[in-house]
Design an enzyme around this catalytic site. Structure first.
Site, short mmCIF file in Angstrom:
data_model
loop_
_atom_site.label_atom_id
_atom_site.label_comp_id
_atom_site.label_asym_id
_atom_site.label_seq_id
_atom_site.Cartn_x
_atom_site.Cartn_y
_atom_site.Cartn_z
N LYS A 206 0.85 -1.27 -0.11
CA LYS A 206 -0.03 -0.03 -0.03
C LYS A 206 0.82 1.19 -0.06
CE LYS A 206 -3.07 3.02 0.46
NZ LYS A 206 -3.95 3.31 -0.64
N CYS A 260 -2.94 11.26 1.26
CA CYS A 260 -2.37 9.93 1.02
C CYS A 260 -0.84 10.17 0.42
CB CYS A 260 -2.95 9.13 -0.04
SG CYS A 260 -4.67 9.07 0.46
N1 SAJ Z 1 -0.44 14.48 -9.46
C1 SAJ Z 1 0.52 15.00 -10.39
N2 SAJ Z 1 0.82 14.49 -11.58
C2 SAJ Z 1 -0.01 13.39 -11.71
C3 SAJ Z 1 -0.74 12.72 -10.87
C4 SAJ Z 1 -1.03 13.42 -9.67
O1 SAJ Z 1 0.89 16.14 -9.98
O2 SAJ Z 1 0.32 12.88 -12.87
C5 SAJ Z 1 -0.70 15.28 -8.18
C6 SAJ Z 1 -2.42 15.50 -8.09
O3 SAJ Z 1 -2.75 16.62 -8.78
C7 SAJ Z 1 -2.75 15.57 -6.34
C8 SAJ Z 1 -1.72 14.28 -5.84
O4 SAJ Z 1 -0.73 14.24 -7.14
O5 SAJ Z 1 -2.19 16.67 -5.85
C9 SAJ Z 1 -2.18 12.97 -5.77
O6 SAJ Z 1 -3.34 12.89 -6.69
P1 SAJ Z 1 -3.40 11.16 -7.35
O7 SAJ Z 1 -4.49 11.33 -8.27
O8 SAJ Z 1 -2.29 10.92 -7.79
O9 SAJ Z 1 -3.73 10.42 -6.04
P2 SAJ Z 1 -4.73 10.42 -4.84
O10 SAJ Z 1 -4.13 11.09 -3.55
O11 SAJ Z 1 -6.05 11.08 -4.98
O12 SAJ Z 1 -4.95 8.93 -4.45
C10 SAJ Z 1 -3.81 8.12 -4.23
C11 SAJ Z 1 -4.08 6.76 -5.11
N3 SAJ Z 1 -2.93 6.21 -5.19
C12 SAJ Z 1 -2.33 5.58 -6.38
O13 SAJ Z 1 -2.83 5.89 -7.58
C13 SAJ Z 1 -1.19 4.58 -6.40
C14 SAJ Z 1 -5.29 5.83 -4.64
O14 SAJ Z 1 -5.43 4.69 -5.70
C15 SAJ Z 1 -5.02 5.51 -3.21
O15 SAJ Z 1 -6.12 4.71 -2.74
C16 SAJ Z 1 -5.18 7.00 -2.45
O16 SAJ Z 1 -3.98 7.79 -2.78
C17 SAJ Z 1 -4.91 6.42 -1.21
O17 SAJ Z 1 -6.15 6.55 -0.40
O18 SAJ Z 1 -3.98 6.09 -0.72
#
Ligand code: SAJ
Length: 430
Positions: A206, A260
């Site tokens: 995780k 997260c």
């Molecule tokens: N972000 C970027 N570039 C990207 C993708 C995201 O800068 O290419 C930024 C987003 O804008 C945001 C942050 O990262 O600020 C996080 O966003 P995210 O969409 O990557 O993730 P979360 O936090 O919404 O959800 C994550 C997910 N983890 C993964 O994809 C490995 C989700 O599956 C988890 O269940 C969740 O964390 C959690 O609860 O841990």
């Protein structure tokens, strides 16, 4: 294998609530427990406190169909699923809510009942801390007297229901029987594969998933900074590089927010020495909102704007959600204010931000010198660049998302700049 007809879900947040509703829809008799009476009364009134596509409908159907009951107090059940928050303070996970939930479960636990933890926790928590609390309160031995498993949630906020049903899940048992028991419970409402493994493996997986994403985004952010230095366009570079069959670089942006990814890597690193890659990535991403804000300040300076006013469009931690936890917009706003910029905020998903009212697009840009896009909400497609530009004192636009249609704004007379888009020309190799 015993069947689990009555399921109690502890914690009705963005994971617990959809889990409870889907379990109810699958035929389980579900008791949803939360210590926040405000959340319970919202749910009882037919509303939901979390904005997720489709959630309100499944929750309502479950409550009206009598399959989901809500309470502040836990009752006996055949299976207990803990989805409580584990906030990270000063890089250390706070397990207070896990302990409280475990104590409540331990008090009603009977031989053969299944206990599952979904919350994100430091490696070793299930077999260590959680087992100890359950053992001491119930006088039952985890694994021997009752199955205990760690089954981390993996849903993406904004697509929670879909991912809850379709994602593969880790069934991390403290022993094989516990993993099989957990798989029996989830098999009724999860279509994805239920992969039996060890509790410790599941805990590390995780955290590794989120740390991997963090490192990948840090790489993208560093690449964007390099492209600016070289005068290249990172967005074009990414399109080209990601055509390689084994390359998948994520997107640069205004920073990594949410509850997260900015904190989970610290949980993974806890108690270890070999931390340079993951912690460097974390630090780089943490610095990203300040980096973006400084670029904006330079842009204003280059244009000789005195007493600058700017409008920040998008204050949530990412596009199309209403969550502002660890939002990069907060840190960027602080840096801009310190740099003497007067700010207004616009976001269709948020009413107040940093103690201030969030206003309409027109009100936000009125008399402003600069428009800063921090998150790429789909609602921005409805904005009318001509009308907004006409309200501004100076027409500067900074896009930290890489997704704004810059041509449309240029046509409206705006001078645009984008993170990761360098000025072409100089040969930086010399
Ligand atoms: N972000 C970027 N570039 C990207 C993708 C995201 O800068 O290419 C930024 C987003 O804008 C945001 C942050 O990262 O600020 C996080 O966003 P995210 O969409 O990557 O993730 P979360 O936090 O919404 O959800 C994550 C997910 N983890 C993964 O994809 C490995 C989700 O599956 C988890 O269940 C969740 O964390 C959690 O609860 O841990």
């Amino acid at each position: 294998m015993r069947s689990f007809d009555r399921v109690a879900v502890l914690g009705l947040g963005y994971v617990g609530l959809p889990t409870a509703a889907l379990a109810a829809a699958a035929g389980y008799d579900v008791l949803g427990v939360d210590t926040d009476s405000g959340i319970l009364s919202t749910l009882k009134s037919g509303e939901v406190h979390i904005s997720e596509p489709g959630l309100r409908m499944v929750v309502r159907a479950a409550i009206e169909g009598g399959k989901l009951r809500l309470s502040e107090r836990l009752e006996s059940a055949d299976a207990f699923v803990m989805c409580v928050p584990t906030p990270v303070e000063g890089r250390r996970a706070d397990l207070t809510a896990v302990e409280a939930a475990a104590r409540a479960v331990g008090a009603v636990l009977r031989r053969g009942d299944l206990v599952v933890l979904e919350s994100t926790v430091p490696p070793g928590t299930t077999k260590g801390f959680l087992a100890k609390v359950l053992r001491s309160v119930s006088s039952l031995e985890p694994g021997e007297d009752f199955p205990l498993a760690y089954c981390p949630e993996r849903v993406l906020p904004g697509a929670a229901l879909k991912e809850l049903v379709n994602n593969d899940r880790l069934m991390g048992g403290v022993d094989g029987r516990s993993a099989r028991a957990a798989a029996t419970l989830y098999s009724r409402f999860v279509d994805g594969a239920l992969i039996k493994c060890d509790a410790l493996e599941a805990e590390i997986c995780k955290l590794a998933e989120n740390a991997f994403r963090d490192v990948n985004i840090a790489f993208a952010n560093e690449l964007a900074r390099l492209c600016e230095t070289h005068g290249a366009d990172v967005w074009r570079v990414l399109d080209l590089a990601n055509r390689h069959p084994r390359v998948n670089i994520l997107r640069p942006g205004a920073g990594v927010g949410g509850h997260c990814i900015p904190v989970d890597p610290w949980m993974l690193l806890r108690g270890t020495e070999e931390t340079s890659l993951i912690s460097t990535a974390r630090t780089l991403n943490d610095d990203q909102p300040v980096f973006v804000a400084r670029s904006v300040l330079r842009f204003l300076e280059e244009n000789d704007v005195s007493e600058p006013a700017a409008a920040i469009f998008g204050v949530t931690y990412k596009a199309d959600v209403d969550d502002v936890r660890n939002s990069p917009a907060a840190e960027a706003a602080r840096t801009l204010v310190e740099g003497g910029v007067a700010l207004r905020f616009c976001d269709p998903h948020v009413r107040r931000f940093q103690g201030r009212e969030v206003v309409s697009a027109a009100a936000a840009v009125e008399g402003a010198d600069l428009l800063l896009f921090m998150t790429a909400h789909s609602a921005w497609a409805q904005l009318e660049p001509d009308k907004l530009a006409a309200r501004m004192r100076r027409r500067l636009l900074y896009d930290a998302t890489g997704l704004i249609d810059l041509e449309a704004w240029r046509t409206a007379g705006m001078e645009v700049r984008r993170f990761g888009l360098g000025e072409r020309g100089e040969d930086s190799s010399r």
